[in-house]
Design an enzyme around this catalytic site. Structure first.
Site: not given
Ligand code: BDR
Ligand code: CA
Length: 319
Positions: A14, A245
């Site tokens: 995303d 991340h």
């Protein structure tokens, strides 16, 4: 020959800044063959995340990799509002040129199913966003559970608090039901959560190295990361940098020995005050078959070195 030994990956993401870095890292890792990029609603609506994936691929000159747009919303419930900001365009306001490459005509759910079936047992699904597309693919074609090589996902938190509230991490927060579906599915899955991604931090020192290269890609990466670091200065000043991340999930897909893991059957709380918590599934505590691994330790210097080598190599060469 070498092609055959490469790991075949679907990157479901995303983008988003750290997702954009993850795309760069995956595409620039010689050990990896990115078969498709699928995008999902998460950091931004799915139209934007799909566009952003294409923009990065065009910057890298890799428009041969298909991009398929997926779920515009969570599996069951309404979209949560206002996720963490990644700038107006989701890429730290670099406003990369609008892509000329079209999106794939396939929906991300079908792209995942088809690529897995074409490569039985071989596909690594790398998930760096909410798990809506992957869970929906498994719901539509349950047989792919046994044909997926491995799922490596960035999301959740087991030994540390969440980053949305005390127990909820951002990717899980966007679709807890999808994550729960995946966690309980029995598909072989490695969770790369905040436990480890908040140990792999990037600081202005590293981004300055990219900026100093004077290239377009160097500037793009430095701007994105500086934007991210600034956001962390407000939300998590104790860290002194931003968490890598999504790139860490790519790193682990390439080299699983970067992390130490705990074998455990996991679930996600979907009701009540702990909605979004990733935790051991008490109903499968005594099940000798453990289908998930949760990363609890990471070799920080080795990963940062890998990350910087791969990304700086690209940033130096690109125009
Ligand atoms: C995750 O949330 C998103 O904002 C990031 O892209 C990353 O995937 C971190 O919690
Ligand atoms: Ca992400």
């Amino acid at each position: 020959e070498r092609y055959e030994s490469m790991k075949k990956i679907i990157l479901d993401c995303d983008p988003g800044m750290d997702d954009s870095m993850a795309i760069v890292m995956a595409v620039k890792s010689p050990e990896v063959d990115v078969k498709a990029i699928t995008t999902v609603n998460g950091n931004y609506p799915v139209d934007i995340t799909a566009l952003n994936a294409l923009k990065v691929l065009e910057m890298l000159g890799r428009t041969d990799i298909p991009v398929a747009k997926g779920m515009p919303e969570p599996m069951f419930r309404e979209k949560p509002k206002d996720p963490f900001t990644h700038g107006k365009d989701g890429q730290a306001e670099n406003f990369l040129p609008d892509p000329v490459t079209p999106l794939s005509e396939k929906h991300a759910i079908d792209m995942i199913i088809d690529v897995v079936k074409e490569n039985p047992g071989e596909i690594y699904i790398l998930s760096t966003g909410p798990m809506s597309n992957i869970a929906m693919a498994m719901k539509k074609a349950p047989e792919i559970k046994d044909e997926i090589g491995q799922i490596v996902l960035m999301g959740g938190a087991l030994t540390v608090p969440g980053n949305c509230n005390a127990c909820m991490e951002a990717n899980i927060s966007q679709d807890p039901e999808a994550a729960d579906y995946l966690f309980r599915s029995g598909a072989p899955t490695t969770m790369i959560g905040l436990d480890v991604t908040l140990q792999t931090l990037l600081t202005y020192k590293e981004t300055q190295q990219w900026r100093d290269l004077g290239t377009k890609a160097g500037k793009f990466l430095a701007d994105m990361t500086d934007f991210y670091i600034k956001a962390y200065e407000t939300t998590s000043p104790h860290l002194g940098g931003c968490g890598l991340h999504d790139p860490l999930a790519v790193g682990v897909a390439v080299d699983p020995t970067l992390v130490t893991t705990l074998d455990i059957n996991m679930k996600v709380d979907v009701e009540g005050p702990t909605r979004g918590r990733t935790i051991g599934d008490e109903t499968r505590l005594n099940d000798p078959a453990k289908t998930m691994k949760v990363a609890v330790g990471v070799d920080v210097p080795r990963f940062l070195n890998e990350f910087m080598t791969r990304i700086s190599g690209l940033a130096a060469k690109a125009e």
